[in-house]
Write a protein that holds these residues in place. Structure first.
Motif, PDB file in Angstrom:
ATOM      1  N   TYR A 197       0.860  -1.190   0.000  1.00 18.94           N
ATOM      2  CA  TYR A 197       0.000   0.000   0.000  1.00 18.94           C
ATOM      3  C   TYR A 197       0.895   1.238   0.000  1.00 18.94           C
ATOM      4  CZ  TYR A 197      -3.436   3.407   1.605  1.00 18.94           C
ATOM      5  OH  TYR A 197      -4.254   4.507   1.701  1.00 18.94           O
ATOM      6  N   GLY A 198       0.471   2.288  -0.675  1.00 17.33           N
ATOM      7  CA  GLY A 198       1.236   3.536  -0.645  1.00 17.33           C
ATOM      8  C   GLY A 198       0.904   4.409  -1.839  1.00 17.33           C
ATOM      9  N   GLN A 199       1.372   5.656  -1.815  1.00 11.58           N
ATOM     10  CA  GLN A 199       1.077   6.549  -2.937  1.00 11.58           C
ATOM     11  C   GLN A 199       1.862   6.092  -4.170  1.00 11.58           C
ATOM     12  OE1 GLN A 199       3.950  10.102  -1.448  1.00 11.58           O
ATOM     13  NE2 GLN A 199       2.753  10.662  -3.227  1.00 11.58           N
ATOM     14  N   THR A 200       1.424   6.539  -5.332  1.00 10.67           N
ATOM     15  CA  THR A 200       2.129   6.202  -6.566  1.00 10.67           C
ATOM     16  C   THR A 200       3.575   6.682  -6.482  1.00 10.67           C
ATOM     17  OG1 THR A 200       0.076   6.337  -7.790  1.00 10.67           O
ATOM     18  CG2 THR A 200       2.086   6.522  -9.076  1.00 10.67           C
ATOM     19  N   GLY A 201       4.485   5.836  -6.894  1.00  9.90           N
ATOM     20  CA  GLY A 201       5.895   6.200  -6.892  1.00  9.90           C
ATOM     21  C   GLY A 201       6.593   5.941  -5.558  1.00  9.90           C
ATOM     22  N   SER A 202       5.883   5.316  -4.610  1.00  9.91           N
ATOM     23  CA  SER A 202       6.496   5.112  -3.288  1.00  9.91           C
ATOM     24  C   SER A 202       7.291   3.807  -3.204  1.00  9.91           C
ATOM     25  CB  SER A 202       5.413   5.141  -2.201  1.00  9.91           C
ATOM     26  OG  SER A 202       4.469   4.118  -2.444  1.00  9.91           O
ATOM     27  N   GLY A 203       7.160   2.943  -4.219  1.00  5.06           N
ATOM     28  CA  GLY A 203       7.954   1.714  -4.224  1.00  5.06           C
ATOM     29  C   GLY A 203       7.162   0.428  -4.037  1.00  5.06           C
ATOM     30  N   LYS A 204       5.858   0.453  -4.278  1.00 10.01           N
ATOM     31  CA  LYS A 204       5.043  -0.764  -4.118  1.00 10.01           C
ATOM     32  C   LYS A 204       5.437  -1.824  -5.151  1.00 10.01           C
ATOM     33  CE  LYS A 204       1.168   1.381  -4.877  1.00 10.01           C
ATOM     34  NZ  LYS A 204       1.743   2.743  -5.061  1.00 10.01           N
ATOM     35  N   THR A 205       5.470  -1.403  -6.418  1.00  6.82           N
ATOM     36  CA  THR A 205       5.783  -2.361  -7.470  1.00  6.82           C
ATOM     37  C   THR A 205       7.231  -2.833  -7.349  1.00  6.82           C
ATOM     38  OG1 THR A 205       4.136  -1.332  -8.874  1.00  6.82           O
ATOM     39  CG2 THR A 205       5.753  -2.697  -9.989  1.00  6.82           C
ATOM     40  N   PHE A 206       8.121  -1.918  -6.965  1.00 10.96           N
ATOM     41  CA  PHE A 206       9.517  -2.295  -6.733  1.00 10.96           C
ATOM     42  C   PHE A 206       9.587  -3.389  -5.670  1.00 10.96           C
ATOM     43  CE2 PHE A 206      13.705  -1.878  -4.781  1.00 10.96           C
ATOM     44  CZ  PHE A 206      14.542  -1.750  -5.884  1.00 10.96           C
TER      45      PHE A 206
END
Ligand code: ADP
Ligand code: MG
Length: 382
Positions: free
Chosen positions: A87-96
């Motif tokens: 969970y987190g804002q876009t660009g915070s590293g979720k997909t990473f």
């Protein structure tokens, strides 16, 4: 054993390094870590402190992250329902965190979990037989899509979220692939990722405005006593949590952002209801919460990653993510192993062939009525 006793949903916080664009804007890092469980964020409104089961700073490697996640993969093979989500804002590293970088550079939890499942299977080949099934879905604009089916080729099957008698969520109509090795599963996953919706927003040039759900079910049969266990590993990369106004999205993208916001706020409502131990939990308000109902407050071992940016310009979003995650930490699940004796497993197989006749027989041999095979169970574990 200790792992089994923990009923609380565990929450790990991961802070990524300052990005190139944040450095170019001369953004300051406002996040501090006094110890491995605490994160302090200093904004114009003062310092706020949060505590989690683990806090990973910007130099934590993908390997270290997986070292702490690894045990859950073992639990899924052992017959537990396991969910890992970011969970987190876009660009915070979720997909990473969940997938890693492109072309499998620096792989994240999902590809590492695929490898680990088959490693565990190889190590136990002499004691058990295994069957591994996978499905891959996207929740986009409130619509559930099967990523194992190429949209260009079209699909007429309607996907429905259902629950079996044991409380397991499964997707009626989804393409379920049997996989026999990690390479096969990784290849299917990569193909599925290519079928996803992506759109560029100001926040992240390749941001995804959809939720990604990967499910792997593992059936194991003990060769000595015939006991059968069913585990399910769900891995979810949620869409960005930021509010629509900040992304500069228009028209179609605004619709996407609104749908994302609606689903995440429904998820927030479910989390609030569960953490306040209310009797009514509003799972039915959104497809996302229906999909995650066996992971939040259900029969599951659940791990949430809350990803945040360290930059001052993102302070508000980071604080709101940390507040959201702090509420998740309060939820208690009731994780139980899904297993059945050799006799019940055998009768289920017979039941598949003879339908009601075997169900009647099961009753006559004293099998518990909850173990009678249902249409739903047949579909979740074909
Ligand atoms: P999200 O999925 O939350 O929108 P991404 O995972 O796409 O965010 O991350 C945004 C950018 O930051 C990507 O370029 C990614 O490679 C980079 N990034 C994220 N987390 C880390 C990390 N821990 N270390 C290095 N780079 C990271
Ligand atoms: Mg992403």
């Amino acid at each position: 054993m200790v792992e089994d006793l923990k009923g609380k949903i565990r929450v790990f916080c991961r802070i990524r390094p300052l990005s190139k664009s944040e450095l170019a804007r001369r953004s300051q890092c406002i996040v501090h870590f006094p110890d491995e469980y605490t994160v302090i964020i200093k904004s114009s409104r003062g310092a706020k402190e949060f505590q989690f089961d683990q806090v990973f700073n910007c130099s934590t490697s993908q390997e270290e992250i997986f070292r702490d996640t690894n045990r859950l993969i073992q639990s899924a093979v052992d017959g537990y329902n396991v969910c890992i989500f970011a969970y987190g804002q876009t660009g915070s590293g979720k997909t990473f965190t969940m997938i890693g970088e492109k072309e499998q550079a620096n792989p994240g939890i999902i590809p590492k979990a695929f490898k680990r499942i088959f490693q565990i299977i190889d190590e136990n080949q002499t004691k058990f037989t295994f069957k591994v099934l996978a499905y891959m879905l996207e929740l986009y604009n409130d619509q559930l899509l099967d990523l194992f089916i190429n949209r260009c080729e079209g699909s007429t099957t309607k996907l429905e979220i259902r629950k079996d008698k044991k409380g397991f969520v499964y997707i009626h109509g989804a393409e379920i692939k049997e996989v026999t090795n990690a390479e096969m599963l990784c290849a299917l996953f990569e193909q599925g990722c290519k079928n996803r919706h992506t759109a560029a927003t100001k926040m992240n040039t390749e941001s995804s405005r959809s939720h990604l759900i990967v499910g792997v079910t593992i059936k194991s049969t003990n060769l000595t006593n015939g006991t059968v266990t069913y585990g399910k590993l769900s891995m979810v990369d949620l869409a960005g949590s930021e509010r629509a106004s900040k992304t500069g999205a228009e028209d179609e993208q605004l619709k996407e952002a609104n749908s994302v916001n609606k689903s995440l706020s429904s998820l927030g409502d479910v989390i609030s209801a569960l953490s306040a131990e209310q009797s009514f939990i509003p799972y039915r308000n959104n497809k996302l919460t229906l999909l995650m109902q066996d992971s939040l407050g259900g029969n599951s071992k659940t791990l949430m990653f809350v990803n945040i940016s360290p930059a001052d310009c993102n302070a508000e979003e980071s604080i709101s993510s940390l507040v959201y995650a702090s509420r998740v930490k309060l939820i208690t699940n009731n994780a139980q192993k899904n297993s059945e004796s050799k006799e019940i497993a055998r009768l289920k197989q017979v039941s598949r062939a003879f339908g009601n006749l075997a169900a009647y027989h099961m009753e006559s041999v004293g099998a518990s009525s909850t173990l009678l095979v249902s249409q739903e169970e047949k579909e979740s574990f074909p």
